[in-house]
Design an enzyme around this catalytic site. Structure first.
Site, mmCIF file in Angstrom:
data_model
loop_
_atom_site.group_PDB
_atom_site.id
_atom_site.type_symbol
_atom_site.label_atom_id
_atom_site.label_comp_id
_atom_site.label_asym_id
_atom_site.label_seq_id
_atom_site.Cartn_x
_atom_site.Cartn_y
_atom_site.Cartn_z
ATOM 1 N N HIS A 180 0.968 -1.317 -0.088
ATOM 2 C CA HIS A 180 0.027 -0.057 0.025
ATOM 3 C C HIS A 180 0.837 1.369 0.104
ATOM 4 C CE1 HIS A 180 -3.414 -2.343 2.022
ATOM 5 N NE2 HIS A 180 -3.163 -3.000 0.740
ATOM 6 N N ARG A 242 -7.470 4.061 1.818
ATOM 7 C CA ARG A 242 -6.589 2.893 2.126
ATOM 8 C C ARG A 242 -5.331 2.883 1.148
ATOM 9 N NH1 ARG A 242 -6.721 -2.564 0.456
ATOM 10 N NH2 ARG A 242 -6.549 -4.071 1.895
ATOM 11 N N GLY A 261 -9.967 -1.203 -2.155
ATOM 12 C CA GLY A 261 -10.352 -1.742 -0.868
ATOM 13 C C GLY A 261 -9.938 -2.697 -0.338
ATOM 14 N N GLU A 267 -12.989 1.372 -4.638
ATOM 15 C CA GLU A 267 -13.819 2.569 -4.704
ATOM 16 C C GLU A 267 -13.540 3.254 -5.649
ATOM 17 O OE1 GLU A 267 -14.366 2.852 0.296
ATOM 18 O OE2 GLU A 267 -13.290 4.415 -0.756
ATOM 19 N N TYR A 277 -12.633 10.092 3.955
ATOM 20 C CA TYR A 277 -13.199 8.942 2.828
ATOM 21 C C TYR A 277 -13.575 7.853 3.769
ATOM 22 C CZ TYR A 277 -13.605 12.545 -0.686
ATOM 23 O OH TYR A 277 -14.095 13.574 -1.037
HETATM 24 CA CA CA Z 1 -13.727 4.981 1.444
#
Ligand code: CA
Length: 384
Positions: A180, A242, A261, A267, A277
């Site tokens: 990530h 994320r 996600g 998303e 968010y």
């Molecule tokens: Ca979100």
């Protein structure tokens, strides 16, 4: 005569691109177990064979969906840029490939720090400066191994004699990790530099406005903090993300981002300054008074793993890694359909006039590359 030409053209396309296999893999390749929480970029792609979507081809007219290979043998490509008729594509191992008239040249990039080799790290975000034709400068986002861990930095690089050199640092010491890392850069219609930064798999960090992780950042092109950013003396533009990896704006300034996600639930968000968010508090259809829900999401059983994002003002075009597709989201009714599939994982997409250009991403260790992967592709989108 026209039918004969069309038949011969179709034969050429088929023999060049391989066997038509239809577009069934989009729904077949979604994850069936929740194990993708480890990393929704991971792919179990079984199909990287080249194919078209089986649409009519017709004299190269962009109103048809003929799929064309513009360049081959790219090595884990990440970001597509175009200046005039020339493409520049970043490669994760630290090179930029430039393509004009089908001629491919690989330009080395000399960086000040050693690139990290983690599977979601490396030389990723890359955007040409607005005055590139004169300055030969660009911005880049890369991951490196520091003394006490891995970090991301946003730098300027300059092209001289077919080689790029890091020339300055805009923002450094953005914590990175094994997963990530985010990595997308884009210049907004406000001439600010936007960057997506992942949560490095420490999900609570996304809600911490003092951290740069799990955020979309906004910088001046000289690396300073814009005076009108939503939080004082902060690069943070939006939070609760994320692993966002795609950014695009409509011509009216409406701003969208794609985000990986957890447990599927990928998303597309409409981004506004200072908003939250939701990650890791809410996902999918879940709501919270102080948080934004996505305009669309993939649901809990389907994984897109969305990366690059582009628009022609009527649709969003989403580069889907695990989805093995370019997805088209109609902005009017928010329906999503794959417009290209069966060329494997897709990392980035741009709109240029009547055409969509996109790169496959089968050579990064998670795909199933064919011999001359990865590729830059073109498909017409006018009149759809
Ligand atoms: Ca979100």
């Amino acid at each position: 005569m026209k039918h004969l030409r069309r038949f011969l053209l179709m034969l050429g396309v088929v023999s060049f691109l391989g066997i038509l296999t239809g577009c069934s893999s989009f729904n077949d390749n979604h994850l069936e177990t929740p194990q993708n929480d480890v990393d929704s970029e991971q792919s179990e792609s079984s199909g990287s064979d080249d194919s078209t979507n089986g649409e009519d081809s017709d004299d190269g007219n962009p109103t048809t969906n003929e799929l064309t290979v513009v360049a081959s043998d790219l090595d884990a490509p990440w970001s597509i840029q175009k200046a005039g008729e020339r493409f520049y594509i970043s490669e994760r191992d630290g090179a930029i490939v430039t393509i004009i008239d089908g001629e491919v040249t690989r330009q080395p990039v000399q960086l000040e720090k050693e690139l990290a080799a983690q599977s979601e790290a490396g030389f990723m975000g890359f955007v040409l400066a607005p005055d590139f034709e004169d300055s030969q400068e660009a911005y880049a986002y890369y991951t490196y191994q520091g003394d006490d861990g891995t970090y991301n930095r946003i730098v300027t690089i300059k092209l001289t004699d077919n080689e790029w050199q890091e020339t300055g640092v805009l923002l450094d010491n953005i914590p990175s990790g094994n997963l990530h890392a985010g990595g997308r850069l884009a210049i907004g219609p406000d001439d600010k530099l936007y960057a997506t930064v992942g949560d490095i798999y420490e999900e609570e960090i996304a809600q911490d406005k003092d951290s740069l992780n799990g955020k979309i950042l906004r910088l001046e092109l000289d690396g300073s903090i814009p005076s009108d950013n939503p939080f004082e003396d902060s690069y943070v533009y939006s939070y609760g993300h994320r692993n966002p990896q795609g950014l695009t704006w409509l011509s009216d300034g409406t701003f969208y981002a794609s985000e990986h996600g957890s447990q599927a639930n990928d998303e597309i968000n409409r981004i506004e300054a200072g908003k939250n968010y939701g990650w890791p508090m809410i996902e999918g259809d879940e709501t919270n008074d102080d948080m934004e829900t996505p305009i669309v999401h993939s649901g809990s059983s389907e994984t897109w793993a969305p990366s690059g994002l582009a628009t022609d003002d009527d649709s969003l075009y989403i580069a889907a890694l695990r989805g093995n597709a370019v997805l088209k989201m109609d902005l009017a009714d928010q329906t999503i359909e794959p417009i290209v599939s069966d060329v494997g994982r897709i990392r980035d997409v741009i709109v240029d006039g009547d055409y969509l250009y996109f790169i496959s991403n089968n050579t990064d260790g998670r795909g199933n590359p064919s011999e001359d992967d990865d590729k830059l592709y073109r498909i017409g989108i006018a009149g759809e």
